[in-house]
Design a protein around this motif. Structure first.
Motif, mmCIF file in Angstrom:
data_model
loop_
_atom_site.group_PDB
_atom_site.id
_atom_site.type_symbol
_atom_site.label_atom_id
_atom_site.label_comp_id
_atom_site.label_asym_id
_atom_site.label_seq_id
_atom_site.Cartn_x
_atom_site.Cartn_y
_atom_site.Cartn_z
ATOM 1 N N SER A 77 0.807 -1.225 0.000
ATOM 2 C CA SER A 77 0.000 0.000 0.000
ATOM 3 C C SER A 77 0.844 1.281 0.000
ATOM 4 C CB SER A 77 -0.971 0.014 1.197
ATOM 5 O OG SER A 77 -0.235 -0.079 2.405
ATOM 6 N N ASP A 78 2.003 1.246 0.634
ATOM 7 C CA ASP A 78 2.834 2.450 0.755
ATOM 8 C C ASP A 78 3.630 2.683 -0.538
ATOM 9 O OD1 ASP A 78 4.149 4.616 2.298
ATOM 10 O OD2 ASP A 78 5.922 3.355 2.016
ATOM 11 N N PRO A 79 3.473 3.860 -1.176
ATOM 12 C CA PRO A 79 4.181 4.130 -2.436
ATOM 13 C C PRO A 79 5.704 4.024 -2.349
ATOM 14 C CG PRO A 79 2.499 5.784 -2.065
ATOM 15 C CD PRO A 79 2.561 4.949 -0.827
ATOM 16 N N ILE A 80 6.292 4.509 -1.249
ATOM 17 C CA ILE A 80 7.754 4.439 -1.103
ATOM 18 C C ILE A 80 8.204 2.982 -1.024
ATOM 19 C CG2 ILE A 80 9.745 5.079 0.331
ATOM 20 C CD1 ILE A 80 8.492 7.481 -1.086
ATOM 21 N N GLU A 81 7.446 2.168 -0.318
ATOM 22 C CA GLU A 81 7.771 0.738 -0.227
ATOM 23 C C GLU A 81 7.607 0.060 -1.591
ATOM 24 O OE1 GLU A 81 9.237 -0.994 2.257
ATOM 25 O OE2 GLU A 81 9.430 1.000 3.129
ATOM 26 N N LYS A 82 6.622 0.507 -2.367
ATOM 27 C CA LYS A 82 6.447 -0.030 -3.728
ATOM 28 C C LYS A 82 7.673 0.276 -4.576
ATOM 29 C CE LYS A 82 1.439 0.405 -4.223
ATOM 30 N NZ LYS A 82 0.341 1.028 -4.964
ATOM 31 N N LEU A 83 8.170 1.507 -4.485
ATOM 32 C CA LEU A 83 9.352 1.905 -5.261
ATOM 33 C C LEU A 83 10.582 1.111 -4.831
ATOM 34 C CD1 LEU A 83 8.660 5.739 -5.211
ATOM 35 C CD2 LEU A 83 8.637 4.281 -7.252
ATOM 36 N N LYS A 84 10.706 0.892 -3.528
ATOM 37 C CA LYS A 84 11.825 0.107 -3.012
ATOM 38 C C LYS A 84 11.741 -1.327 -3.533
ATOM 39 C CE LYS A 84 14.111 -1.302 1.215
ATOM 40 N NZ LYS A 84 14.037 -1.458 2.656
ATOM 41 N N LYS A 85 10.547 -1.916 -3.468
ATOM 42 C CA LYS A 85 10.358 -3.288 -3.927
ATOM 43 C C LYS A 85 10.626 -3.399 -5.427
ATOM 44 C CE LYS A 85 9.303 -7.538 -3.205
ATOM 45 N NZ LYS A 85 10.204 -8.363 -2.404
ATOM 46 N N TYR A 86 10.192 -2.397 -6.185
ATOM 47 C CA TYR A 86 10.458 -2.404 -7.628
ATOM 48 C C TYR A 86 11.972 -2.446 -7.874
ATOM 49 C CZ TYR A 86 10.894 -0.956 -12.458
ATOM 50 O OH TYR A 86 11.247 -0.901 -13.787
ATOM 51 N N GLY A 87 12.718 -1.617 -7.147
ATOM 52 C CA GLY A 87 14.171 -1.601 -7.289
ATOM 53 C C GLY A 87 14.789 -2.954 -6.979
ATOM 54 N N GLU A 88 14.307 -3.593 -5.905
ATOM 55 C CA GLU A 88 14.817 -4.920 -5.534
ATOM 56 C C GLU A 88 14.519 -5.946 -6.626
ATOM 57 O OE1 GLU A 88 12.859 -5.651 -1.829
ATOM 58 O OE2 GLU A 88 14.111 -4.218 -0.728
ATOM 59 N N MET A 89 13.304 -5.884 -7.170
ATOM 60 C CA MET A 89 12.923 -6.822 -8.231
ATOM 61 C C MET A 89 13.735 -6.555 -9.494
ATOM 62 S SD MET A 89 8.793 -7.132 -7.697
ATOM 63 C CE MET A 89 8.575 -8.537 -8.809
ATOM 64 N N PHE A 90 14.056 -5.298 -9.721
ATOM 65 C CA PHE A 90 14.822 -4.913 -10.912
ATOM 66 C C PHE A 90 16.179 -5.608 -10.912
ATOM 67 C CE2 PHE A 90 17.167 -2.234 -13.788
ATOM 68 C CZ PHE A 90 16.222 -1.714 -14.659
#
Length: 196
Positions: A77-90
């Motif tokens: 739900s948290d946008p900053i956490e989404k961005l962090k997770k995207y980076g990790e998945m990247f």
């Protein structure tokens, strides 16, 4: 019809293996013929050129990545956490062959008509990340207010780190730490400390 689809998939699988091993520029149609067992005429029946095959392969291999991104980020739900997770998945995609080819697809000898298809394929990530930055801005979580600029900077940073990681596989463990630090530094740097 099913035979045509199966043959096409055999060709694309062989192409991915050849491109991953030799790169786009150094792979010939003959390499793909040898790897796939499909005649040159059979390959040209399905694809007009090596370019078309390369772009089609990237489009098809990119789709599962996008689906996994959408699926994973929809649970956060948290946008900053989404961005962090995207980076990790990247950076976790470093071992997937098609991802090693993405930097070459930017600079390789891909014609204009195919460049547009690649840009359209890659822009799906950009649209998702821009929507997340917009959400973070609307929630007053970050200082900057230009989601397009934030997207461009974040994706460029990730791509630069990824390129370094793919060029220096022997330093993988150390570079992944840098990748993680880069994501943290960027996201903490844009965070609005007054509202968090």
């Amino acid at each position: 019809m099913k035979k045509n689809i199966k043959t096409r998939q055999i060709i694309l699988k062989a192409a991915l293996e050849c491109f991953s091993k030799n790169g786009y520029v150094n792979t010939s149609i003959s390499d793909i013929v040898n790897r796939s067992g499909i005649s040159k005429g059979g390959i040209y029946w399905h694809f007009k050129s090596k370019e078309e095959m390369f772009v089609q392969m990237i489009e098809e291999e990119y789709e599962p990545w996008l689906n996994s991104i959408y699926s994973t980020l929809s649970t956060i739900s948290d946008p900053i956490e989404k961005l962090k997770k995207y980076g990790e998945m990247f950076y976790s995609q470093i071992e997937i062959p098609v991802f090693k080819l993405i930097p070459e697809s930017y600079w390789g000898e891909v014609g204009e008509q195919y460049r547009e298809r690649l840009n359209k394929c890659y822009s799906k990530d950009d649209e998702l990340i821009q929507a997340i930055f917009t959400e973070a801005i609307n929630k007053n979580q970050i200082k900057m207010t230009d989601p397009e600029a934030l997207t461009w900077i974040y994706i460029s940073m990730l791509e630069g780190l990824f390129a370094n990681l793919s060029l220096r596989p022997n330093d993988k463990e150390e570079l992944i730490k840098y990748f993680e630090q880069g994501i943290t530094i960027f996201l903490e740097g844009i965070r609005d400390k007054d509202t968090n």
